[in-house]
Scaffold this active site. Structure first.
Site, PDB file in Angstrom:
ATOM      1  N   GLU A 126       0.977  -1.172  -0.281  1.00  0.00           N
ATOM      2  CA  GLU A 126      -0.058   0.112  -0.469  1.00  0.00           C
ATOM      3  C   GLU A 126       0.708   0.601  -0.261  1.00  0.00           C
ATOM      4  O   GLU A 126       0.945   2.314  -0.716  1.00  0.00           O
ATOM      5  CB  GLU A 126      -1.110  -0.009   1.395  1.00  0.00           C
ATOM      6  CG  GLU A 126      -2.033   1.227   1.401  1.00  0.00           C
ATOM      7  CD  GLU A 126      -2.614   1.199   0.106  1.00  0.00           C
ATOM      8  OE1 GLU A 126      -3.086   2.529  -0.725  1.00  0.00           O
ATOM      9  OE2 GLU A 126      -3.733   0.810   0.144  1.00  0.00           O
ATOM     10  N   ILE A 133      -3.083   7.925   1.893  1.00  0.00           N
ATOM     11  CA  ILE A 133      -4.212   7.798   0.804  1.00  0.00           C
ATOM     12  C   ILE A 133      -4.215   6.112   0.800  1.00  0.00           C
ATOM     13  O   ILE A 133      -3.405   5.424   0.203  1.00  0.00           O
ATOM     14  CB  ILE A 133      -4.223   8.389  -0.302  1.00  0.00           C
ATOM     15  CG1 ILE A 133      -4.133  10.118  -0.255  1.00  0.00           C
ATOM     16  CG2 ILE A 133      -5.636   7.676  -0.999  1.00  0.00           C
ATOM     17  CD1 ILE A 133      -3.508  10.695  -1.541  1.00  0.00           C
ATOM     18  N   LYS A 202       4.132   4.985 -10.225  1.00  0.00           N
ATOM     19  CA  LYS A 202       2.637   4.615  -9.300  1.00  0.00           C
ATOM     20  C   LYS A 202       1.548   4.081 -10.656  1.00  0.00           C
ATOM     21  O   LYS A 202       0.934   3.553 -10.265  1.00  0.00           O
ATOM     22  CB  LYS A 202       2.426   5.754  -8.872  1.00  0.00           C
ATOM     23  CG  LYS A 202       3.524   6.367  -8.075  1.00  0.00           C
ATOM     24  CD  LYS A 202       3.297   7.117  -7.217  1.00  0.00           C
ATOM     25  CE  LYS A 202       4.049   8.228  -6.199  1.00  0.00           C
ATOM     26  NZ  LYS A 202       5.042   9.531  -5.567  1.00  0.00           N
ATOM     27  N   GLY A 299       6.383  11.107   3.309  1.00  0.00           N
ATOM     28  CA  GLY A 299       6.825  11.804   5.304  1.00  0.00           C
ATOM     29  C   GLY A 299       6.877  10.490   5.958  1.00  0.00           C
ATOM     30  O   GLY A 299       5.901   9.534   5.514  1.00  0.00           O
TER      31      GLY A 299
END
Length: 412
Positions: A126, A133, A202, A299
């Site tokens: 994930e 998200i 992605k 982050g």
């Protein structure tokens, strides 16, 4: 109940975030009794070991993937050439694997998933896409009875930060990039971000989950943000648009169209309101119609939270004594749209010292809305295909005193 042992490959920004979340011992995590017991790092110092007293630090990555006491390997070290063999070995050793490595998984995800299936372990990732998200779990679980027609979003926080500075602060591209580097959002060599490679990787993973296909990087029509100027934003705003760095996978008549590029986006559209380093993803489907999710794209804790979501899934399966379900079924044959089938309205930006917009349009035999000034010409064309766009580029190159700056798709 025997505790579940976790081995980390990497203890940097994301790895330290994983440890921090696990140490908070939230109720859903506490009941699973999962703990990081070993971590492979580049260097070991007394201060670093003291910071993690309950974790055995090692510079030997094989000491993690070969440790018979480790149940789950979490890979947050990055890289492809040296990392792929480690994940392959971990799976063959019967270990579940969680990864945040989009570059590796966009290329080798299908092979690793097949290997995980053969060895009855889980492979989840994930955190490889969209940071905090939960898009992959959403695509994998929430659309079983629905048909997705398009997935689109802002997949690269660096590019979005740069374009935000250009439109909000009036910065040039170079100024905005420099600020992004100063804030740590952009690397010293920003090519992977600003030329669209990061977003393209992605998008390949998103396509696997949304459409069950396994396209390659060469199937993505890719364009970077480096040629954008403040004048582009000004011209776009005249027609009610802003410019956003989008990754779009759209299924039309059974053909998959993959695009990574700055797009003109209507100012009232939800994606136009996503600023700075944030990511966003919008899903269009037959039953649900449209949903949009936004959140931090990078982050320590945001990305680590996605790792933890995978950890809960796998650890829960271990506790239940069952094999984790495959994360995704990518068995649909690839049907990639051709240049004739890739159709959209376009934003054509030209430079000329002598021609006005109407003169340039007449020479090029194209219609649409036009603006010109200070040597720049902006044309908003009707919907045209990539084939027609390539023909237009040829005409521009053959026209005296007319230079192409870029042609951007318009998002509808």
């Amino acid at each position: 109940m025997t505790q579940i042992n976790i081995g980390l490959l990497g203890l940097g920004t994301v790895g330290s975030g994983v440890v921090a979340i696990l140490q908070k011992n939230q109720p859903r995590l506490a009941v699973l009794d999962a703990h990081v017991v070993k971590a492979a790092v580049r260097t070991i110092t007394p201060a670093r070991q003291a910071k993690y007293p309950g974790i055995e630090l090692t510079t030997d990555t094989l000491a993690v993937v070969d440790d018979p006491n480790i149940d789950i390997v979490v890979e947050v070290m990055g890289g492809v050439a040296t990392t792929y063999p480690l994940l392959e070995r971990a799976i063959k050793n019967g270990k579940h694997v969680i990864s945040a490595n989009k570059d590796l998984l966009s290329v080798h995800g299908v092979q690793l998933a097949q290997l995980a299936k053969e060895h009855h372990v889980g492979l989840y990732y994930e955190a490889a896409v969209m940071g905090s998200i939960p898009i992959l779990h959403t695509l994998a679980n929430a659309y079983a009875g629905d048909t997705i027609t398009r997935v689109a979003g802002i997949a690269n926080g660096t590019s979005n930060f740069i374009l935000t500075q250009m439109v909000r602060a009036g910065s040039s591209y170079a100024e905005a990039l420099r600020l992004a580097q100063e804030k740590g959002f952009a690397e010293s060599d920003p090519t992977n971000d600003v030329e669209g490679f990061d977003a393209a990787y992605k998008l390949l993973i998103l396509s696997r989950f949304a459409f069950g296909m396994t396209p390659a990087l060469g199937d993505v029509t890719r364009q970077g943000i480096t040629t954008l100027t403040r004048a582009d934003f000004a011209a776009a705003s005249v027609w009610g648009y802003t410019i956003k760095p989008l990754a779009v996978a759209a299924m039309t008549n059974g053909q998959l169209n993959l695009t990574v590029s700055p797009h003109l986006v209507p100012a009232a559209h939800p994606l136009s309101a996503v600023f700075d380093e944030n990511n966003a993803v919008m899903i269009d489907s037959v039953n649900t119609k449209q949903i949009t999710m936004t959140g931090p794209g990078a982050g320590s804790l945001p990305t680590a939270s996605s790792v933890i979501a995978d950890l809960i899934t796998i650890a829960s399966a271990i506790r239940a004594g069952i094999e984790p379900a495959p994360f995704v079924d990518a068995a649909t044959p690839n049907t990639i749209a051709t240049a004739d089938q890739r159709v959209s309205e376009r934003f054509v930006v030209l430079h000329s010292e002598t021609l006005q917009a109407d003169q340039a349009a007449a020479n090029l035999d194209i219609g649409g809305k036009m603006i010109s000034g200070e040597g720049s010409i902006f044309i908003h064309t009707p919907a045209i295909s990539d084939t027609q766009t390539n023909e237009l580029i040829g005409k521009i190159e053959r026209t005296k005193d007319l230079q192409l700056v870029h042609i951007l798709p318009i998002f509808g």
